[in-house]
Design a protein around this motif. Sequence first.
Motif, PDB file in Angstrom:
ATOM      1  N   GLY A  90       0.850  -1.182   0.000  1.00 24.88           N
ATOM      2  CA  GLY A  90       0.000   0.000   0.000  1.00 24.88           C
ATOM      3  C   GLY A  90       0.889   1.236   0.000  1.00 24.88           C
ATOM      4  N   PHE A  91       0.426   2.316  -0.658  1.00 24.55           N
ATOM      5  CA  PHE A  91       1.237   3.529  -0.755  1.00 24.55           C
ATOM      6  C   PHE A  91       0.510   4.741  -0.223  1.00 24.55           C
ATOM      7  CE2 PHE A  91       3.418   1.494  -4.315  1.00 24.55           C
ATOM      8  CZ  PHE A  91       4.705   1.855  -4.029  1.00 24.55           C
ATOM      9  N   ILE A  92       1.208   5.578   0.487  1.00 25.67           N
ATOM     10  CA  ILE A  92       0.668   6.914   0.765  1.00 25.67           C
ATOM     11  C   ILE A  92       1.741   7.917   0.344  1.00 25.67           C
ATOM     12  CG2 ILE A  92      -0.445   8.382   2.460  1.00 25.67           C
ATOM     13  CD1 ILE A  92      -0.698   5.978   4.290  1.00 25.67           C
ATOM     14  N   PHE A  93       1.354   8.850  -0.501  1.00 24.05           N
ATOM     15  CA  PHE A  93       2.340   9.803  -1.016  1.00 24.05           C
ATOM     16  C   PHE A  93       2.180  11.155  -0.334  1.00 24.05           C
ATOM     17  CE2 PHE A  93       1.114   6.868  -4.338  1.00 24.05           C
ATOM     18  CZ  PHE A  93       2.316   6.398  -4.802  1.00 24.05           C
ATOM     19  N   GLN A  94       3.227  11.935  -0.428  1.00 24.18           N
ATOM     20  CA  GLN A  94       3.177  13.265   0.180  1.00 24.18           C
ATOM     21  C   GLN A  94       2.079  14.128  -0.451  1.00 24.18           C
ATOM     22  OE1 GLN A  94       6.870  15.378   0.120  1.00 24.18           O
ATOM     23  NE2 GLN A  94       5.969  17.244   0.909  1.00 24.18           N
ATOM     24  N   ASP A  95       1.999  14.068  -1.775  1.00 20.61           N
ATOM     25  CA  ASP A  95       1.009  14.928  -2.435  1.00 20.61           C
ATOM     26  C   ASP A  95      -0.277  14.163  -2.768  1.00 20.61           C
ATOM     27  OD1 ASP A  95       2.283  13.348  -4.190  1.00 20.61           O
ATOM     28  OD2 ASP A  95       2.776  14.903  -5.646  1.00 20.61           O
ATOM     29  N   PHE A  96      -0.629  13.218  -1.933  1.00 20.97           N
ATOM     30  CA  PHE A  96      -1.894  12.464  -1.988  1.00 20.97           C
ATOM     31  C   PHE A  96      -2.036  11.582  -3.220  1.00 20.97           C
ATOM     32  CE2 PHE A  96      -3.129  16.888  -0.499  1.00 20.97           C
ATOM     33  CZ  PHE A  96      -2.637  16.681   0.782  1.00 20.97           C
ATOM     34  N   ASN A  97      -1.754  12.161  -4.391  1.00 28.02           N
ATOM     35  CA  ASN A  97      -1.860  11.365  -5.603  1.00 28.02           C
ATOM     36  C   ASN A  97      -3.203  10.688  -5.787  1.00 28.02           C
ATOM     37  OD1 ASN A  97       0.000  11.151  -7.661  1.00 28.02           O
ATOM     38  ND2 ASN A  97       1.543  10.373  -6.239  1.00 28.02           N
ATOM     39  N   LEU A  98      -4.279  11.400  -5.474  1.00 29.55           N
ATOM     40  CA  LEU A  98      -5.602  10.852  -5.778  1.00 29.55           C
ATOM     41  C   LEU A  98      -5.937  11.191  -7.228  1.00 29.55           C
ATOM     42  CD1 LEU A  98      -7.477  11.916  -2.539  1.00 29.55           C
ATOM     43  CD2 LEU A  98      -6.618   9.646  -3.118  1.00 29.55           C
ATOM     44  N   LEU A  99      -6.784  10.361  -7.817  1.00 34.39           N
ATOM     45  CA  LEU A  99      -7.229  10.685  -9.176  1.00 34.39           C
ATOM     46  C   LEU A  99      -8.400  11.643  -9.069  1.00 34.39           C
ATOM     47  CD1 LEU A  99      -6.938   7.130 -10.656  1.00 34.39           C
ATOM     48  CD2 LEU A  99      -5.533   9.107 -11.193  1.00 34.39           C
ATOM     49  N   GLU A 100      -8.214  12.859  -9.582  1.00 28.84           N
ATOM     50  CA  GLU A 100      -9.231  13.870  -9.309  1.00 28.84           C
ATOM     51  C   GLU A 100     -10.489  13.682 -10.139  1.00 28.84           C
ATOM     52  OE1 GLU A 100      -6.424  15.928 -12.184  1.00 28.84           O
ATOM     53  OE2 GLU A 100      -6.436  14.319 -10.721  1.00 28.84           O
ATOM     54  N   ASN A 101     -10.470  12.745 -11.073  1.00 32.41           N
ATOM     55  CA  ASN A 101     -11.722  12.505 -11.790  1.00 32.41           C
ATOM     56  C   ASN A 101     -12.500  11.308 -11.246  1.00 32.41           C
ATOM     57  OD1 ASN A 101     -10.038  10.577 -12.765  1.00 32.41           O
ATOM     58  ND2 ASN A 101      -9.958  11.349 -14.855  1.00 32.41           N
ATOM     59  N   LEU A 102     -12.037  10.770 -10.127  1.00 31.67           N
ATOM     60  CA  LEU A 102     -12.807   9.715  -9.457  1.00 31.67           C
ATOM     61  C   LEU A 102     -13.248  10.230  -8.088  1.00 31.67           C
ATOM     62  CD1 LEU A 102     -10.670   6.483 -10.087  1.00 31.67           C
ATOM     63  CD2 LEU A 102     -12.613   7.306 -11.394  1.00 31.67           C
ATOM     64  N   THR A 103     -14.400   9.755  -7.609  1.00 28.01           N
ATOM     65  CA  THR A 103     -14.841  10.135  -6.272  1.00 28.01           C
ATOM     66  C   THR A 103     -13.962   9.438  -5.245  1.00 28.01           C
ATOM     67  OG1 THR A 103     -16.348   8.272  -6.144  1.00 28.01           O
ATOM     68  CG2 THR A 103     -17.251  10.321  -7.008  1.00 28.01           C
ATOM     69  N   ALA A 104     -14.105   9.860  -3.981  1.00 23.85           N
ATOM     70  CA  ALA A 104     -13.322   9.235  -2.912  1.00 23.85           C
ATOM     71  C   ALA A 104     -13.575   7.726  -2.913  1.00 23.85           C
ATOM     72  CB  ALA A 104     -13.714   9.845  -1.573  1.00 23.85           C
ATOM     73  N   TYR A 105     -14.830   7.343  -3.019  1.00 24.48           N
ATOM     74  CA  TYR A 105     -15.171   5.921  -3.023  1.00 24.48           C
ATOM     75  C   TYR A 105     -14.429   5.201  -4.148  1.00 24.48           C
ATOM     76  CZ  TYR A 105     -17.858   1.612  -3.401  1.00 24.48           C
ATOM     77  OH  TYR A 105     -18.207   0.296  -3.461  1.00 24.48           O
ATOM     78  N   GLU A 106     -14.494   5.776  -5.335  1.00 29.19           N
ATOM     79  CA  GLU A 106     -13.871   5.115  -6.490  1.00 29.19           C
ATOM     80  C   GLU A 106     -12.358   5.058  -6.357  1.00 29.19           C
ATOM     81  OE1 GLU A 106     -17.268   6.383  -9.770  1.00 29.19           O
ATOM     82  OE2 GLU A 106     -15.579   7.715  -9.359  1.00 29.19           O
ATOM     83  N   ASN A 107     -11.806   6.108  -5.763  1.00 34.06           N
ATOM     84  CA  ASN A 107     -10.366   6.088  -5.526  1.00 34.06           C
ATOM     85  C   ASN A 107      -9.979   4.950  -4.589  1.00 34.06           C
ATOM     86  OD1 ASN A 107      -8.344   8.110  -6.588  1.00 34.06           O
ATOM     87  ND2 ASN A 107     -10.097   9.450  -6.214  1.00 34.06           N
TER      88      ASN A 107
END
Lengths: 250, 596
Positions: A90-107
């Motif tokens: 599992g990864f957690i990055f400093q700059d979050f690296n979430l996909l901004e075109n997916l909702t939190a759930y989808e991420n």
Amino acid sequence: MQKIVDVQNIEKIYGKAGEKQFKALSDVNFEVKPGEFVGIMGASGSGKTTLLNILSTLDTPTSGRVEIAGQDITKLKNNEMADFRSNKIGFIFQDFNLLENLTAYENIALPLALQNKPAKAIKPAVMNISEKLGLTEILNHYPTELSGGQKQRVAAARALVHEPSIVFGDEPTGALDSKSARALMDTLTKINREDNVSILLVTHDPFSASFCDRILFIKDGEIGQELKKEDHSRAEYYQEILDSLGTFAE
Amino acid sequence: MLNKLALSGIKHRIRDYSVLFSGLMIASAIFYMFMSLATNKSFLNSNSPASATSFIFGFGIVLLAIITIVYINYANTFLLSMRQKEYGMFMMLGAKSSKISRMIFIETFAIGAISTLIGTALGILATGFVSKWIISALDMQVKHFNSFYLPALLSTFVFFVVIFMFSAIKNSMSLRRSKVLTLLNRDSQPVKIKRNGVLKAVQAVLGLVLLALGYLSMWYIGQNPGFIMIGIPIALVTIVGGTYFTINSFVTAFIVMLKHNTKYSQKGLNNFTLSQLSFRINDYTKILSMVSIMFALALGAITVGLGFNNQIDNVVNGQNYYDVQLTNPDAAQQKRLKGLNIEKKNIYNFKVDKTNVYYKTSEFKKQPLGYAQIDTKTMISKQQITADPSKNDNAKFELMNTRMPDQRGKVVKFVNTQEFNAINAPTTTTVLVKTNSFKNNLAEIKSISKAEVKRYPVLKNAGADKYSAYTMINGFFSGLEFMGFFLGIAFLAMLASCLMFKILSGANGDVKRYNMLYKIGTQQKVLRATINKEIGVLFSVPAILGIVHVLLGLQMFNKILYKPYANIEIPFAIFIVLYLGYYFVTRYLYKKIVLK
Ligand SMILES: Nc1ncnc2c1ncn2[C@@H]1O[C@H](COP(=O)(O)OP(=O)(O)OP(=O)(O)O)[C@@H](O)[C@H]1O
Ligand SMILES: [Mg+2]
């Protein structure tokens, strides 16, 4: 007892033979046991990110051996590395690296979808981890609608949802204010205790580091010192870290 | 100092700038190509029988101008978004906004001027190349066409200079008015999907109604060609609007539906692809509708062009039944005949006196004579045979044209063998050959016909064989066909580069996303497949709509063309192959930018 991470004599040299070379890591040895919460600290440019990239199969060491969950990852082929990352890490990055075109759930669901888990199994797993991290209210939001702290908790949920052998974090609190940083570290500690998830964090911040069981100090590509929490309180441990940083920096 | 910094900024973004430059160059090249045809009055007049051609081309110029303005405006936004961060930084560091706005003005205008100059030069080359290719590929005769045409060159320059002047003014004003902070942060704010169900439903209905109106008016033009002056503008407006609303509502609805189907969406990267698309579609609606209209125009132009080509075949086949006719063939001609793929070979003998031509009845009994006919109203040609030409005027006409010019005016008599033998005159032998296909044997037929003219110079201006008919008719239709092909290819190049440009300009924003997916353990193979799928959808949406537009739009040509839908698979195939080429190039370049 089996080790989750076992690093033996790794060395990393940047730059091809003949070009200008730079030794970023030399003779690094350490191990992480199941359920341990380990921190890595060191000055800027000391090789923390380099080490983490190697552990997470994003980069390969020039020499040495890395075993994660009993598997020698330096021998993996490209596709096997990708599969290994999606299953075991599992990864957690400093700059979050979430996909901004997916909702939190989808991420959060993404790692499970990547493993082609059936849709029926995905929902309970996502709900379960979201509850633990207090995200149930914001699952339908897009990343741009979340605060930095919330984003990082979503990223943590994504790192944990597929029950990896170990979670790696590269300065996960680096972009957070102190309150959000504390909330995140509290959650990670809780998950580490309750679910026995192994965590390895790189951090600059002594306060975040004080949540760890053990801290490895790295300097110029070598592990110089190790500091265990044992039965100190967090405040005492924090002071110890500050002291070591002072002496270590010299 | 500042200028130097700005220049070094360009160096760092050389890839983005090369996309921008090539995009603009293609635009001016195509504009020139089109103008070289459209402004060439003597070409238009000498190659087209229809007075509507001038009007259609005038309309084409307006359309292309609008599309080009949209295109350049879009490219300009791309430029501005690329530069604003840097200029914002200069301003933060204390550069005066008047200086900055002057710099962006010069940059915009210089980019426009350079790309227009190179673009038109490319356009001249491309025009020469494309026209040669079309002319030789289709065996055409085109008069008064020149790839270098000064009025076209001048109008292209003027047009682009004016547009870039406006773009430069617009950019400098926009920089002068913006706050430093918005410049610095602008692209970190992704657009949110607007989920307005009612609005979408209204759009869906409106879209379908508009499309139906457009198709209806094209059908009506087909029934009443006089309606064309009102019908085409109506069709254009309604179809453009209809396409826009349809894409905006239906495609989005379809994506949302797939997203709700968790069995599909929660598998691998499907959800990611769908989200990418639903964000894109919003942003892409305009360009996708534009592309689908252009796709339709281009495909339509080629289809109609080829329709004229089919017309040639049909009309030629209505002129002569036999593909080759020889009088007293010598050994050389007999040898040439061997090169043909012969279906039927008839040999007739005749004798001539002062007033009459005598044929043997028995020869026609044994080898019935074929003859061709064309109904000038429906433009449908028929081929028939008869064993007794004496009672058939069409057959007699066909037979007449197989003789030398000086013997065509004489009275034809069909006599029995004894009577024939009794006539004291030399026997002339006519050899008539029908091949399996006039087109496929064209090269050999041409050489035989040429050799025959050499043997009988009187035939030079009075050739009545099928090849002579073909040359005449071909010359007539070639101009129309050439225009169709030329327009089609110009539009195709324009539309595909628009789409490619748009997709590639979004690639930089995707680098981070794909990198993150890679980090959390997505195989390269899966990433590639995702990109292929995404770009595939963006290319196929306009293609599908465009094909529907063409299929229904061909109704317009019901009265002008013989069977507008005949052989339709040929232009479609040509088109799809070219379009697929663009798809593969785009997806290759995109992967080069996004995956490392
Ligand atoms: N791809 C690379 N090529 C060459 N040298 C590199 C590369 N990546 C890192 N280095 C060098 O290796 C050293 C260690 O870098 P690394 O990123 O691991 O530092 P770090 O401890 O993570 O620093 P920070 O705390 O600033 O993030 C640095 O001196 C850096 O310049
Ligand atoms: Mg680092």
